[in-house]
Scaffold this motif. Structure first.
Motif, PDB file in Angstrom:
ATOM      1  N   LEU B 102       0.808  -1.227   0.000  1.00 18.35           N
ATOM      2  CA  LEU B 102       0.000   0.000   0.000  1.00 18.35           C
ATOM      3  C   LEU B 102       0.835   1.269   0.000  1.00 18.35           C
ATOM      4  N   VAL B 167      -7.796   1.063  -3.635  1.00 16.15           N
ATOM      5  CA  VAL B 167      -7.676   2.102  -2.613  1.00 16.15           C
ATOM      6  C   VAL B 167      -8.524   3.300  -3.043  1.00 16.15           C
ATOM      7  N   VAL B 185      -9.737   0.838   1.902  1.00 14.63           N
ATOM      8  CA  VAL B 185      -8.803  -0.141   1.322  1.00 14.63           C
ATOM      9  C   VAL B 185      -9.573  -1.446   1.186  1.00 14.63           C
TER      10      VAL B 185
END
Lengths: 338, 687
Positions: B102, B167, B185
């Protein structure tokens, strides 16, 4: 345009809706009793067919790709529980086929597996294939080649669809690359387009610095529709997106070679179902396995079942009114995202 | 009060900034040049595909996202900015945790508090529990029902089983309900039939960490399934850095299992089932002045059953009914021992109204039981436990193609929570095609979302630093709020552009202005008992608000040989009061990143991932002298070689060794460095 004889050769394919509709109406006008006789004959043949003995079938997948697995699932479902089916992935191409002694038939799923089996299986072993592109080009037609189902939707059926959706069509554009499969497609397409009374405008991508340059030339030729065929040397997500955006910008409809292609922004196109490919292969296999099978059909490449897909949002953007008979049969994509 | 262990070994002297930037820039240019050359050469991947027949091209899908509106949408026509981390990004980056993957996403802040606790937040407000970013797995909640936020490391999933991570930047409450406050997310897992055969994967690095996975996927009849099991072992920061300058206990051992099965009931109907479990031993860490000696143990079980039906009709399109349950047993010595059980029943119906409306209607009912009885004097008390709580959510999403160039998407959702009552979320988005084909799209949106206080804020009590334990007299206390906490609220106004300015290139620009109100922080009172002996009490309360504004620019270049994504982000956040506690880090104002991947026809694949983050501002009201986190550059390089069924990979994470940072979390008074540079190797066998 194709003749009715040509269409009869595609008996297993779900032909373009207009073709089917027009053909049925014409035949009914000529002889209304014929369909009923045919149905009765079909029913009789079904009831008198010899039962199929339980068979040992080995299925070779070209790889573990999901569509191949789905085709195997379709085959397994169609054959039913009475048969023993082993699904294997194709080993390294240079290896020999390793079959158990009790195997009655073999099925190849995908081009790689079909080519491999064609070279290595003993002649006595019955086998069929599915999910194979261009079986004739691979030498899989004619005796003593096996029968199977290809992924090649007849060009004539595709052009028929274009003609119904866009009756004003006079010139068809396409892209190709020198010496590749798409080059061969171009040659085949030229004949089909000429037979339809249209003109083919083929642009060689290799003669341009970039894909964008090839697109520019294609649009400069003032084509009525862009026809795409599966050509990995040309189409990938990036080039498909570029083609669709440029075509929409110039208000030129695109005929897509797959459902995702139409969903991404083509006006219309065709879609294959991997499981249905497996089912079709199973139907051929059942014929091959029947004790009375004469292998008359050996070396026959059956056309695939396909669905017609239209994107209504694109039609709206292009101001194209699609005929009702096409819409009734088509899988409709109503948003730009479906 | 704060004890700050800060260490940097002699051997890890920083590479000069200019040199780092130059090296990163050079590598990016080389990657882009490599892609361009391969593109001009005709595309090795395509050629390779052509060798085995091109039938698979007939089934190739084009990317869509589901997290923006609960329905598939092309990413360039989504009503809210969405970035995707693909399975290829994860695989070729060699990532073994969600947080690693991420950190390279535009607008996402990620810091490692320690090796077990990554702080991940969309546009900041990140902390050990980043409770203002909603975490989902296939749309199912992955957040803690006590504190909110996700403990990413305890989730029973495997990175090789992840299809993609979506995301969402900006409020997502209108689709997903309470607590999708700054973003979402959503981890999308691979479908059971997508991974046939076996996979053995083992990754190790120079610290001695181990990450392994054994997977088996198959299809039989109408069934398909995927089963994974694995073991993970991470050494502590102290061991990894081989340092005697600080003490850390952030080692971990995690035994995981995750399985999913799907059965096709008919052509139009299928049922899917899943079960995952993780048994996670982690070293203790300091929580509000208490550093336990004992390890913690976290057991997590996630299960679901879902029925999907495709109507394929003129009006009705799809329907699903889903149950899922999240069950956790948590023993964290400095915090609490708790059992939580969440059961959620959800239904959604997709339909069309005419040719211009696409509608999704649905709702969910969730019951939560939290049992937490303090066993140790240091445990957090949840007043009234065991707690039984209920949630009810109703939502509607309508996409209206108002004209050829204008689409309006309206999302509305009502949530009722037994503890705080009803609240709503909404989003209205206009998508305007600037040209007829829609190759340039303008997006204008307004949204509202809320975050509701969970028991960890509204019903918690903590006593620390005993003065006279018999009289329950402690020097440091977190007391329950004096007044019932209200929901935090946010409004946002967004303007965006997506376009395809050149062949193979996409561009995305998103601007936002966001207002936060009633943010929950802590009121602090200090009372002197004796000279030099004071009692400090913190009470959660709705304090003031904040303003956030920023921009994210993302450009992607894609060719047959690879892909290069470049992005820059400016994320600002200003609280109404200078000393206002927000219980989290603020976003780093300036961020930039790049992910480039180059595929060669000979089986080699190279991936480069880069991120720059300016210094991360501290919570402005931080009482214990917290410090900002330094700016950093992070560059990861990885190479993978495919040898048929075997693939070997190697790479270096954080080449510049610039993320060896000391990061305090909101509940900690001590911190230590977490290692940066590591060299990893991975072996994978498909069978």
């Amino acid at each position: 345009m194709p003749t009715d004889d040509r269409k009869d050769g595609h008996s297993r394919a779900l032909l373009a809706p207009c073709v089917a509709l027009r053909g049925t109406l014409a035949r009914r006008r000529r002889c209304g009793v014929l369909p009923w006789l045919a149905a009765a004959a079909l029913a009789a043949s079904t009831t008198t067919a010899e039962p199929l003995a339980a068979a040992e079938v080995t299925v070779y997948l070209s790889s573990e790709a999901v569509p191949y697995r789905q085709a195997a699932e379709g085959l397994e479902r169609r054959l039913g529980a009475g048969h023993s089916i082993r699904v294997k992935s194709m080993p390294e191409p240079q290896l020999e086929v390793d079959l158990a002694p009790d195997v009655d038939a073999v099925v190849a799923v995908g081009t790689a597996a079909a080519v491999w089996l064609h070279r290595r299986l003993p002649d006595r072993m019955p086998w069929v294939y599915c999910m194979v592109a261009d079986p004739a080009g691979l030498g899989l037609t004619g005796r003593p080649a096996p029968s199977g189902v290809s992924t090649d939707v007849p060009l004539e059926a595709q052009l028929e669809l274009i003609g119904v959706a866009l009756p004003a069509t006079r010139s068809v554009g396409m892209l190709f690359r020198t010496g590749s499969g798409s080059d061969q497609d171009r040659l085949r397409s030229a004949a089909a387009v000429e037979a339809a009374g249209w003109q083919l405008e083929a642009v060689n991508v290799d003669q341009h610095e970039s894909f964008a340059g090839a697109l520019r030339e294609l649009f400069e030729r003032d084509v009525d529709v862009i026809w795409t065929q599966p050509a990995p040397e040309i189409y990938n997500p990036a080039t498909v997106r570029s083609l669709l955006l440029a075509a929409l910008r110039r208000r030129v409809p695109v005929f897509g070679y797959s459902t995702p292609f139409v969903r991404a922004g083509s006006l219309l196109g065709i879609g294959l179902d991997a499981e249905r490919q497996g089912e079709q292969a199973a139907e051929i296999l059942e014929d091959v396995l029947r004790p009375a099978a004469s292998r008359h059909g050996a070396g026959r490449a059956v056309d695939p079942s396909f669905s017609v897909v239209v994107n209504l949002m694109v039609a709206d953007k292009l101001d194209v009114e699609l005929p009702p008979q096409l819409l009734r049969r088509a899988h409709k994509i109503t948003g730009s995202d479906r | 009060m704060r004890i700050w262990f800060h260490h940097r070994s002699e051997g890890s002297a920083r590479v000069p900034w200019r040199l780092r930037t130059a090296v990163a820039g050079l590598l990016l240019v080389l990657a882009a040049a490599g892609m361009a050359r391969a593109d001009a050469g005709g595309g090795t991947t395509a050629a390779a595909a052509g060798e085995v027949g091109h039938e698979l091209l007939l089934f190739e899908e084009f990317p869509t996202v589901v997290s923006a509106a609960r329905q598939p949408r092309p990413i360039h026509r989504s009503s809210v900015p969405v970035s995707i981390v693909t399975a290829e990004d994860i695989h070729y980056g060699g990532y073994t945790t969600l947080a690693e993957a991420l950190q390279f996403v535009p607008g996402v802040d990620m810091l490692a508090v320690d090796r077990n606790r990554p702080a991940v937040g969309v546009r900041g407000l990140h902390d050990t529990l980043s409770e203002r970013t909603l975490s989902l797995i296939d749309g199912r909640s992955a957040d803690s029902p006590i504190f909110g936020g996700s403990e990413l490391m305890r989730l029973p999933l495997f990175m090789e089983d992840v299809e993609r991570i979506e995301v969402v930047r900006g409020p997502g409450g209108a689709s997903w309900g309470a607590n999708a406050f700054t973003g979402v997310v959503n981890v999308i897992m691979k479908q059971p039939g997508d991974v046939p055969g076996g996979l053995f994967s083992v990754t190790t690095n120079d610290f001695g960490d181990l990450y392994s996975q054994l997977r088996w996927g198959a299809s039989q009849g109408g069934w398909s399934w995927r089963l994974s099991a694995g073991y993970e072992d991470r050494v502590s920061s102290q061991e990894a850095l081989d340092s005697a300058d600080f003490v850390s206990r952030d080692s971990a051992r995690n035994r995981r299992f995750d399985g999913e099965a799907m059965v096709r009931i008919s052509d139009a109907t299928r049922a899917t089932f899943g079960l995952g479990h993780s048994d996670y031993d982690q070293g203790g860490y300091e929580f509000l002045t208490t550093l336990p000696e004992a390890d913690g143990r976290l057991l997590t079980t996630r299960a679901f059953a879902r029925l999907d039906h495709d109507f394929r009709g003129e009006r009705l399109e799809r329907f699903y009914l889903q149950w899922y349950g999240n069950f956790a047993e948590t023993d964290q010595p400095a915090i609490q021992e708790s059992d939580t059980q969440e059961n959620d029943l959800e239904v959604q119906l997709d339909l069309r109204l005419g040719d211009r409306h696409e509608l999704a209607l649905g709702g969910n009912l969730r019951s939560v039981r939290i049992d937490s009885q303090p066993r140790r004097i240091t445990d957090v008390q949840l007043l009234g436990a065991p707690l039984d709580q209920d949630w009810l959510g109703l939502f509607a999403v309508d996409r209206w193609q108002a004209s050829r160039r204008l689409a309006i998407e309206t999302q509305a959702r009502l949530d009722d929570y037994s503890e705080t009552g009803s609240d709503w979320s909404g989003r209205v988005t206009g998508l305007v095609s600037l040209d007829q084909p829609g190759s340039h799209t303008l997006r204008l949106a307004a949204a509202r979302a809320f975050r509701t206080p969970l028991p960890g804020l509204g019903q918690a009590s903590v006593s620390r630093i005993p003065i006279d334990p018999a009289r329950r007299l402690f020097a440091f206390n977190v007391l329950p709020p004096e007044a019932e906490l209200d929901n935090e609220e946010t409004w946002s106004l967004e303007l965006g552009y997506t376009g395809a300015p050149a062949t193979g290139m996409t561009l995305r620009l998103d601007l936002y202005r966001q207002r936060f109100d009633r943010l929950i922080g802590f009121d602090i009172t200090r009372r002197e008992l004796l000279p030099g002996v004071a009692i400090q009490a913190l009470r959660a309360a709705n304090l003031d608000g904040a303003d956030a504004f920023g921009a994210e620019l993302e450009a992607a270049l894609e060719g047959p040989a690879g892909r290069l994504t470049l992005w820059v982000a400016y994320n600002d956040f200003e609280t109404d009061r200078d000393d206002q506690i927000v219980r989290a880090h603020l976003p780093a104002r300036h961020k930039a990143g790049a992910v480039g991947r180059l595929r060669r026809g000979d089986g080699w694949t190279f991936q480069l991932s880069y991120k720059y983050s300016s210094e991360t501002p501290v919570d402005p009201g931080e009482v214990s002298g917290n410090s900002t986190v330094d700016a950093f550059h992070r560059l990861d390089l990885a190479a993978a070689k495919s040898l048929g069924r075997v693939e070997v990979s190697a790479g270096v994470a954080d080449l510049f060794d610039d993320t060896e940072l000391t990061v305090f979390d909101a509940a900690g008074f001590t911190a230590h460095p977490t290692p940066g540079r590591s060299v990893f190797a991975r072996f994978q066998l498909e069978f």
